[in-house]
Design a protein around this motif. Sequence first.
Motif, PDB file in Angstrom:
ATOM      1  N   ASP B 568      48.042  41.689  70.528  1.00 49.25           N
ATOM      2  CA  ASP B 568      48.209  40.243  70.672  1.00 49.25           C
ATOM      3  C   ASP B 568      48.205  39.856  72.149  1.00 49.25           C
ATOM      4  O   ASP B 568      47.605  38.848  72.544  1.00 49.25           O
ATOM      5  N   GLN B 569      48.869  40.713  72.947  1.00 48.04           N
ATOM      6  CA  GLN B 569      48.963  40.441  74.391  1.00 48.04           C
ATOM      7  C   GLN B 569      47.558  40.439  75.016  1.00 48.04           C
ATOM      8  O   GLN B 569      47.222  39.574  75.815  1.00 48.04           O
ATOM      9  N   LEU B 570      46.782  41.436  74.600  1.00 47.05           N
ATOM     10  CA  LEU B 570      45.407  41.521  75.130  1.00 47.05           C
ATOM     11  C   LEU B 570      44.642  40.255  74.798  1.00 47.05           C
ATOM     12  O   LEU B 570      43.922  39.698  75.625  1.00 47.05           O
ATOM     13  N   LYS B 571      44.851  39.844  73.536  1.00 46.90           N
ATOM     14  CA  LYS B 571      44.112  38.665  73.071  1.00 46.90           C
ATOM     15  C   LYS B 571      44.557  37.430  73.834  1.00 46.90           C
ATOM     16  O   LYS B 571      43.743  36.689  74.399  1.00 46.90           O
ATOM     17  N   SER B 572      45.894  37.210  73.860  1.00 48.86           N
ATOM     18  CA  SER B 572      46.395  35.947  74.413  1.00 48.86           C
ATOM     19  C   SER B 572      46.311  35.925  75.938  1.00 48.86           C
ATOM     20  O   SER B 572      45.735  35.013  76.535  1.00 48.86           O
ATOM     21  N   LYS B 573      46.793  37.005  76.561  1.00 50.46           N
ATOM     22  CA  LYS B 573      46.896  36.999  78.025  1.00 50.46           C
ATOM     23  C   LYS B 573      45.531  37.012  78.707  1.00 50.46           C
ATOM     24  O   LYS B 573      45.205  36.139  79.491  1.00 50.46           O
ATOM     25  N   TYR B 574      44.741  38.022  78.330  1.00 49.11           N
ATOM     26  CA  TYR B 574      43.485  38.180  79.062  1.00 49.11           C
ATOM     27  C   TYR B 574      42.378  37.313  78.503  1.00 49.11           C
ATOM     28  O   TYR B 574      41.712  36.590  79.226  1.00 49.11           O
ATOM     29  N   GLN B 575      42.235  37.410  77.170  1.00 57.41           N
ATOM     30  CA  GLN B 575      41.141  36.637  76.571  1.00 57.41           C
ATOM     31  C   GLN B 575      41.392  35.142  76.801  1.00 57.41           C
ATOM     32  O   GLN B 575      40.486  34.402  77.185  1.00 57.41           O
ATOM     33  N   GLY B 576      42.663  34.674  76.650  1.00 58.94           N
ATOM     34  CA  GLY B 576      43.008  33.264  76.832  1.00 58.94           C
ATOM     35  C   GLY B 576      42.742  32.809  78.256  1.00 58.94           C
ATOM     36  O   GLY B 576      42.108  31.758  78.485  1.00 58.94           O
ATOM     37  N   GLU B 577      43.204  33.614  79.220  1.00 59.85           N
ATOM     38  CA  GLU B 577      43.030  33.273  80.630  1.00 59.85           C
ATOM     39  C   GLU B 577      41.542  33.163  80.978  1.00 59.85           C
ATOM     40  O   GLU B 577      41.103  32.195  81.607  1.00 59.85           O
ATOM     41  N   ILE B 578      40.815  34.145  80.546  1.00 61.05           N
ATOM     42  CA  ILE B 578      39.371  34.158  80.853  1.00 61.05           C
ATOM     43  C   ILE B 578      38.688  32.963  80.215  1.00 61.05           C
ATOM     44  O   ILE B 578      37.892  32.265  80.846  1.00 61.05           O
ATOM     45  N   ASP B 579      39.035  32.718  78.938  1.00 63.61           N
ATOM     46  CA  ASP B 579      38.412  31.599  78.223  1.00 63.61           C
ATOM     47  C   ASP B 579      38.681  30.274  78.943  1.00 63.61           C
ATOM     48  O   ASP B 579      37.797  29.408  79.070  1.00 63.61           O
TER      49      ASP B 579
END
Lengths: 174, 620
Positions: B568-579
């Motif tokens: 979840d962290q990978l999804k929210s933190k990195y993917q969210g930030e990049i998006d």
Amino acid sequence: MTVMLKQAFALLKLLNSDTGENQLAAGIACGLILGFAPALSLQTILVFILLFFFRIQMGAAFASAFMFAIVAYVFDPIFHSIGASVLEMDSLKGLFTILYNLPIIPFTKFYNSVVMGAGVVSVLLFPVVFILSKTLIVKYRNTVVKRFQQTKFWKAVKATGFYKWYAKYEELYG
Amino acid sequence: MIEKKKVGMIRKGAVVPFLIVTVLIVLFNLLFLDSTIKKSIEYFGGKVNGAEVNVDSVKTSFSSLSVEVKKIAFTNASDPAFNLFEVGSLKFQMMWDGVLRGKVVIDESSIKDITIAGKRKALGKVYPKPLEDPKNPSKAKETLQNAKEEFKGNVFGDISALLAGDSSKDVLNNIENELESKKFYEALEKQIDQKEEELKTMMSNLPKSAEIDSYDDRFKAINWDDLKNISKAPKVLKEADSLRKDVSNTIKQYNDAVKRVESEIKFVKDSTKQVEGLIKQDVDRLESKMSLPNLDSKAIAGVLFGPDFVNSMAKYDEYFAMAKKYMPPKKDKKEVVEVKPPRGEGVNYQFGTPKSYPLFWLKHSEISSQNSQGTVSGKIENVTTDQSVVNKPTTAQIDADFPSQNLRQLKAKVSIDHRGVVKDSVQLSIGAFPVKEKALSQSDAVSFIMSSATSSSVVSADLIDKSLTMKLDNTFSDVKYKTEAKTKVVKEILDSVASDASTVTLNAKASGSIEKLNFDIKTNLADIIKTAVGRVISEKINAAKKKIKDTIENKLAGNKKKVDEKLDQLKSKYQGEIDKQKSKIDGITSKIDGKKDSAKNSVQDKGKDLLKGLKKKFKF
């Protein structure tokens, strides 16, 4: 080993003596059969038996077998072609078929071209070798031995006490 | 003067040694030949039998080349107090024709007065089997050993343990260290941490928010109105292109980052799927450790009769191997290194049909025996060391009937053909033979023993080249059982099976190459056990299985939660930030493209108006 050494000394003695040229010649001729035969077969065993029971010079037989084996090694192709032509003769086919199916006889390995070739050659050469070697022995004794006995060296040896003792021993037990 | 002794043509000195040797040979043959043959039969027979072989007497006759052996007793290797069988007399006569060629050829032989399972005067010695080279184990033995392991188990013992609740007692304690799934989860956590570090580094190298904002400032700083002015437009376009290029580079960097994050997320998702497989493996392993009874008919049949079937296969394989050793097939002989003779070989000519014999050839042996025990008749033909010379296979046919031993209508047919490709076959049928104390399941808690039965059996074993097929069809009738169990329920189950299974059929088959055999074992006893046991214990088995699964899942719950959180962290933190950053940059790109397009349209409109005015002016 003792027998071999005894035979070797006897060969030298016989060569240089006045007698025994028949024993020596027979030994050389038997050596021809032994040397020409490519492997141990019934005929070689028969020759060994002859050597064992008859007074044939064994040393001469073994020495000549060694010499003839070297010669035979070179002549094997010739033995093969002679043997092959004998074995392929139509007139002898019936005889060979009978021999081939007899017991004991196949132990001679006569059906092998080299054995047959070497056998034919040695049978043919046996009398020749016997007569020739006998003649040569006589000639050797008359020329080489006699001339050697005339040398001063041999006369000096004959004059030694050791030789006189040996001559007496030889006369009594030789 | 002493006269020198005159010597004759014959070497008299050689005659005496020759005579001495001849006399010694004759004396040896007269005094010791029989005992030497007796000892040889005992020695080699013992080697083949694997237990002591005794011979009463041997009588040879040189004139007729015959040998008569009296009373050959073969010790039963598995019960050395008894003989496997005893041959009253064995007579054979060699052929002079063969002997003169240096071969042993036996035209006729007779085997008489055969008895079986006679009590020995003294315990027979059982010889240890030759040790196998551990570096080069026999493939066949390895395969059969593996098959035995496969059939290992104790059907009723497992049921009893399950009912007593013993099976799960200790097994489920302290299992953390054994769980492969847990080990995998822990490794996965470490991998995710490492990947997160890598992602952090990657993120720090991406253009920052301020840089992205500066693109917006640069966009605003461009005087887009100058695009309408043809002389100033190139300068504006140049600035816009430069901004567009920088923005595209940043987009590319972010696209790469998106791909990387997506791939890492995919890796974690795939890994969690892999864990499912490992959990299943852990469950299976614990189930087998807890010896949960397998109520599959095939498995029950395997456990009940598999080891015995494999043992008899091993015996047949041994016989085939022995036949191959003493009667080597033609192709094996070529493996012998040819020694070139020192002199020329020449050519061997053949004249007519050569009467050649193999080194050993027993042409025909008649078996006929009739005594108080029963009758045996049959024949053995062409036992030879070289079948290609004889051009016949070795065959044996035996019919026996021993009413006093309850061994009835035994028929055996053996054919060993090594002339080309190995083709060996054994067909054996026994009309009836007694079965006593055959343990089908035995442990401290349970014993289920076939105490007496009458069995009939049909066995066929075929070896063609390296392909082995063995079939065994047994019927046990009038079966009496001996049942014992610690618990009442199990005892009831056993008694129920015993009363339903008064006739037991067994159909077993093994086929394939010796390195990989496929077993198929069926018995009606398995179905009877399955029915009797199934009602009582199927619920218990399912409960035990659920317990194992729950225990494992419980043990893994913490790890699973951690991994899910990290995902979840990978999804929210990195993917969210990049998006978020990517959408910002995409906005700038679209704004630049929008301005450029509108300026292009405006220039095109102006051009069209100018063209129209010119056309009017020059009256086109």
